[in-house]
Design an enzyme around this catalytic site. Structure first.
Site, PDB file in Angstrom:
ATOM      1  N   ARG A   1      -3.574 -13.265   4.286  1.00  0.00           N
ATOM      2  CA  ARG A   1      -2.043 -13.454   5.084  1.00  0.00           C
ATOM      3  C   ARG A   1      -2.433 -13.751   6.455  1.00  0.00           C
ATOM      4  O   ARG A   1      -1.521 -14.031   7.215  1.00  0.00           O
ATOM      5  CB  ARG A   1      -1.528 -11.913   4.848  1.00  0.00           C
ATOM      6  CG  ARG A   1      -0.879 -11.929   3.568  1.00  0.00           C
ATOM      7  CD  ARG A   1      -0.097 -10.747   3.460  1.00  0.00           C
ATOM      8  NE  ARG A   1      -1.116  -9.665   3.418  1.00  0.00           N
ATOM      9  CZ  ARG A   1      -1.527  -8.708   2.457  1.00  0.00           C
ATOM     10  NH1 ARG A   1      -1.391  -9.499   1.075  1.00  0.00           N
ATOM     11  NH2 ARG A   1      -2.370  -7.934   2.596  1.00  0.00           N
TER      12      ARG A   1
ATOM     13  N   GLU B   1     -13.641   1.407   0.959  1.00  0.00           N
ATOM     14  CA  GLU B   1     -13.366   2.799   0.592  1.00  0.00           C
ATOM     15  C   GLU B   1     -14.279   2.910  -0.584  1.00  0.00           C
ATOM     16  O   GLU B   1     -15.060   3.959  -0.495  1.00  0.00           O
ATOM     17  CB  GLU B   1     -11.733   3.087   0.205  1.00  0.00           C
ATOM     18  CG  GLU B   1     -11.722   4.629   0.254  1.00  0.00           C
ATOM     19  CD  GLU B   1     -10.400   4.723  -0.133  1.00  0.00           C
ATOM     20  OE1 GLU B   1      -9.309   3.644  -0.080  1.00  0.00           O
ATOM     21  OE2 GLU B   1      -9.775   5.831  -0.498  1.00  0.00           O
TER      22      GLU B   1
HETATM   23  P1  AMP Z   1      -8.663  -2.981   6.967  1.00  0.00           P
HETATM   24  O1  AMP Z   1      -9.816  -3.522   6.808  1.00  0.00           O
HETATM   25  O2  AMP Z   1      -8.319  -1.564   6.244  1.00  0.00           O
HETATM   26  O3  AMP Z   1      -8.025  -2.958   8.493  1.00  0.00           O
HETATM   27  O4  AMP Z   1      -7.435  -3.715   6.186  1.00  0.00           O
HETATM   28  C1  AMP Z   1      -6.901  -4.770   6.661  1.00  0.00           C
HETATM   29  C2  AMP Z   1      -6.331  -5.693   5.607  1.00  0.00           C
HETATM   30  O5  AMP Z   1      -5.914  -4.983   4.646  1.00  0.00           O
HETATM   31  C3  AMP Z   1      -5.408  -6.514   6.389  1.00  0.00           C
HETATM   32  O6  AMP Z   1      -5.722  -7.922   6.290  1.00  0.00           O
HETATM   33  C4  AMP Z   1      -4.031  -6.366   5.237  1.00  0.00           C
HETATM   34  O7  AMP Z   1      -3.845  -7.652   4.943  1.00  0.00           O
HETATM   35  C5  AMP Z   1      -4.342  -5.499   4.370  1.00  0.00           C
HETATM   36  N1  AMP Z   1      -3.658  -3.948   4.376  1.00  0.00           N
HETATM   37  C6  AMP Z   1      -4.271  -2.840   4.516  1.00  0.00           C
HETATM   38  N2  AMP Z   1      -3.315  -1.979   4.383  1.00  0.00           N
HETATM   39  C7  AMP Z   1      -1.953  -2.366   4.063  1.00  0.00           C
HETATM   40  C8  AMP Z   1      -0.851  -2.249   3.796  1.00  0.00           C
HETATM   41  N3  AMP Z   1      -0.513  -0.679   3.827  1.00  0.00           N
HETATM   42  N4  AMP Z   1       0.281  -3.043   3.669  1.00  0.00           N
HETATM   43  C9  AMP Z   1      -0.296  -4.362   3.776  1.00  0.00           C
HETATM   44  N5  AMP Z   1      -1.482  -4.750   4.072  1.00  0.00           N
HETATM   45  C10 AMP Z   1      -2.375  -4.059   3.957  1.00  0.00           C
END
Ligand code: AMP
Length: 183
Positions: free
Chosen positions: A71, A108
Site C-alpha cells: 500500500r 508477532e
Molecule cells: P507494522 O510493521 O506493525 O508497523 O505494520 C505496518 C504495516 O502493516 C503497514 O504497512 C500496514 O499496511 C499494515 N497494517 C498493520 N495494521 C493494520 C491495520 N489495522 N489496518 C490496515 N493495515 C495495517
C-alpha cells in the site's frame, strides 16, 4: 500552535477519518483493519492526503521517496512527484530483479524479509519514507535499516494512519515521524 490552526487540523483529520472504512476481523479475528480504498476513490480525500504527506518536505532537498510494498506504493510515488524527487520501491523478497540488499525483521509470529535494489539510493542522499499505516513500527524500522545499509540519510517518515496504542514511533527514535490521522 494558534487555536485556529489546531481546530483546522482537527477538522481535516476528522474529514479524512470519515473517508477511511473500518473493517472488523480482517484479515483475522480481532484485527480492526483500516481500509484506505474508500479514501482513495474520493477525489478531494486523495488530494488532501498527498498534499498532507508532502506539505512539510517542500524545499527540504528530498532526493528519494521510499515506498513499502504494497500500500505504500499507492502514496509514495505521488509524494515523490509532488516533491520533484525520485521513487524507490521496497519489496517483499524475490521480487526485485537486480542485486538487492535485504533485511530480516521480527513479526508477532516469526520473521519477514524486505529488499531494496543496491543501486536505488545514492550515498548521502536525503530519503523520505512513506507508508499507509504505522502500527507496531517493525516494518518502518526495517526500511530505515535498509536505507542506512545503502548509506542514505533518512530525513523523515510520513504515514497516512498511525495506531497510537501500538507505540510504533518508539521503534523509530530520533526521527521525524508524522501521520495525518491517529487512532
Ligand atoms: P507494522 O510493521 O506493525 O508497523 O505494520 C505496518 C504495516 O502493516 C503497514 O504497512 C500496514 O499496511 C499494515 N497494517 C498493520 N495494521 C493494520 C491495520 N489495522 N489496518 C490496515 N493495515 C495495517
Amino acid at each position: 500552535m494558534p487555536p485556529l490552526i489546531v481546530e483546522l487540523k482537527l477538522l481535516a483529520m476528522n474529514h479524512l477519518k470519515g473517508l477511511i472504512r473500518e473493517v472488523p476481523d480482517f484479515p483475522k479475528p480481532g484485527i480492526l483493519f483500516y481500509d484506505i480504498t474508500t479514501l482513495l476513490k474520493d477525489a478531494h480525500g486523495l488530494k488532501a492526503v498527498i498534499d498532507g504527506l508532502s506539505a512539510n518536505y517542500h524545499g527540504q532537498g528530498i532526493d528519494t521517496v521510499v515506498g513499502i510494498e504494497a500500500r505504500g506504493f499507492i502514496f509514495a510515488p505521488a509524494v515523490a512527484y509532488a516533491l520533484s524527487a525520485g521513487f524507490v520501491p521496497v519489496r517483499k523478497p524475490g521480487k526485485l530483479p537486480a542485486a538487492a540488499e535485504r533485511v530480516e525483521y521480527q513479526l508477532e509470529y516469526g520473521t519477514d524479509v524486505l529488499e531494496i535494489h543496491r543501486d536505488a539510493v545514492e550515498i548521502g542522499s536525503r530519503v523520505l519514507i512513506v507508508d499507509d499505516v504505522l502500527a507496531t513500527g517493525g516494518t518502518a524500522a526495517a526500511v530505515i535499516k535498509l536505507v542506512r545499509q545503502l548509506k542514505g540519510e533518512v530525513v523523515g517518515l510520513q504515514f497516512v494512519i498511525e495506531l497510537d496504542f501500538l507505540k510504533g514511533r518508539e521503534k523509530l527514535p530520533g526521527l521525524k515521524v508524522q501521520s495525518l490521522v491517529q487512532y
